[in-house]
Design a protein around this motif. Sequence first.
Motif, PDB file in Angstrom:
ATOM      1  N   ASP A  95      -3.466   0.901  -3.601  1.00  0.00           N
ATOM      2  CA  ASP A  95      -3.954   1.823  -2.575  1.00  0.00           C
ATOM      3  C   ASP A  95      -5.312   1.349  -2.056  1.00  0.00           C
ATOM      4  O   ASP A  95      -6.364   1.820  -2.484  1.00  0.00           O
ATOM      5  CB  ASP A  95      -4.051   3.233  -3.162  1.00  0.00           C
ATOM      6  N   ASP A  96      -5.287   0.393  -1.128  1.00  0.00           N
ATOM      7  CA  ASP A  96      -6.513  -0.121  -0.525  1.00  0.00           C
ATOM      8  C   ASP A  96      -6.188  -0.582   0.890  1.00  0.00           C
ATOM      9  O   ASP A  96      -5.108  -1.142   1.156  1.00  0.00           O
ATOM     10  CB  ASP A  96      -7.089  -1.294  -1.338  1.00  0.00           C
TER      11      ASP A  96
ATOM     12  N   ARG B 145       0.817  -1.211   0.000  1.00  0.00           N
ATOM     13  CA  ARG B 145       0.000   0.000   0.000  1.00  0.00           C
ATOM     14  C   ARG B 145       0.859   1.273   0.000  1.00  0.00           C
ATOM     15  O   ARG B 145       0.431   2.321  -0.488  1.00  0.00           O
ATOM     16  CB  ARG B 145      -0.927  -0.005   1.220  1.00  0.00           C
TER      17      ARG B 145
END
Length: 457
Positions: A399-400, A390
């Motif tokens: 991006d989580d 990330r």
Amino acid sequence: MKNLRLIILFICLITSVLSISQEIQIKSVDESEYPLIKVTIEPNDLKSIDFGSLYILENHDTTAFSVDSVLKSKQEKAICFLIDEDLAIESTRNDIVNAIKDITKKMGSGDFVNVILSAEKKTNGKCIYPLSFEFSNNPENFIDFLDIYFTSANFTRSPKIMDCSIEQTLEFIHNKKNIPVNRLLFILSKIPYAGGQDWQSIQKKANDYGISYQWFSFTSKEEFYRTYNTNIQDVINNQIDSLNSGYHPLNNLNNKSYILSFYTAQKEKLNQFEIDYHAVKIRSTFERSSYISFFKDNLIIIGIIAFSSLLILFFIANLMYTKRQMAKSIKELQKSKPFEKKTEENIKLKNSDAVKTQYSSASVIPSISIEIGGITSNFELKKLLSTIGRQKENDIVIDDLTISSHHATLTKEGGSFYLQDKESTNGTFVNEIKITKSIIKNGDAIRMGKAMLTITY
């Protein structure tokens, strides 16, 4: 007709008397170490067994035996917390997280933990939010995960609720195949009695799934503070301590088991023995499997065959080595020959081969595609080692929140790609199998949190 009823009544009476008088029962017979036979027995009540009054009989003769008790081992468990979102949004959130941290620190090897939020209000979408997509068996990473995600000052959730949040939670836990069968659900809610849900339906589903649960409800924040330190932690800790010690309703071993071991003199395919305890005899059988008999009776022949096989393998290996050395010597000899004059035909042929090699074997640059939330991204794999996570310093950034800061690494070794998990919170799965390190082939389905990955090379 009257006589027939009397006979049936007499048979039932005799059967009940025999079942009462039978103080022990045979649970299993293990003949895998023949001629050593291991018989597992249990008392029919909580009384201890008097081994001085117990005899093992083969062909009506007593046989010497030894006794080992079966100790109850620690029960691996999966713990899940279902928290009312209203409690999570209020100032009680930090207190709840502290309790979860204390409980998480008591986890042992093989234990799993997770936290799920639920809401009251009805909107479209699902009604539960697992903070971690997978249960975690790494307590330190999970505590860091709670600190970053759950106790953050920017923590917000828009309610998405349907009618059966507790039932959906039970289904979510039940569908996890990689966690222990002992599963505990602790519910912290502002809504008493399941918030108007079908209580009997919830109870039945929990029983069908084998999930034990404990409900704590509060009608106000003040009531939560009054009962928090004196009730919630004590009840949860008692249940966990009970399961760790092996005494828990989910533990099927209610009575202590014993293993009776004896060497049999019987050599038939199907053999019988009796256990005589307090003048009551229990008969059982064991089978001398054909493969056991074959190996025991033909041990010398098997040894000769094994030795011969090793000789053949050594001969083949030596032949291959000699052939390889000869090919190497011929190649070196050809290099030492005088320079061969190139003809126009040879030059054309070699140029043709070079062109063919240049175009027909041109390699495709390996790439990885990532699909999350309906959006697909592609990355070229030009490095021998690529990091996935990330944080922005990774080679491949996802991006989580279900992806750890440094989730995994992808390395190219000898023309193949290997994927290695870096102790991530949600784990790394290849074809739905959780891995630590695994070779990756074209078409393999890779899952990290909510992201689906595919490698092409």
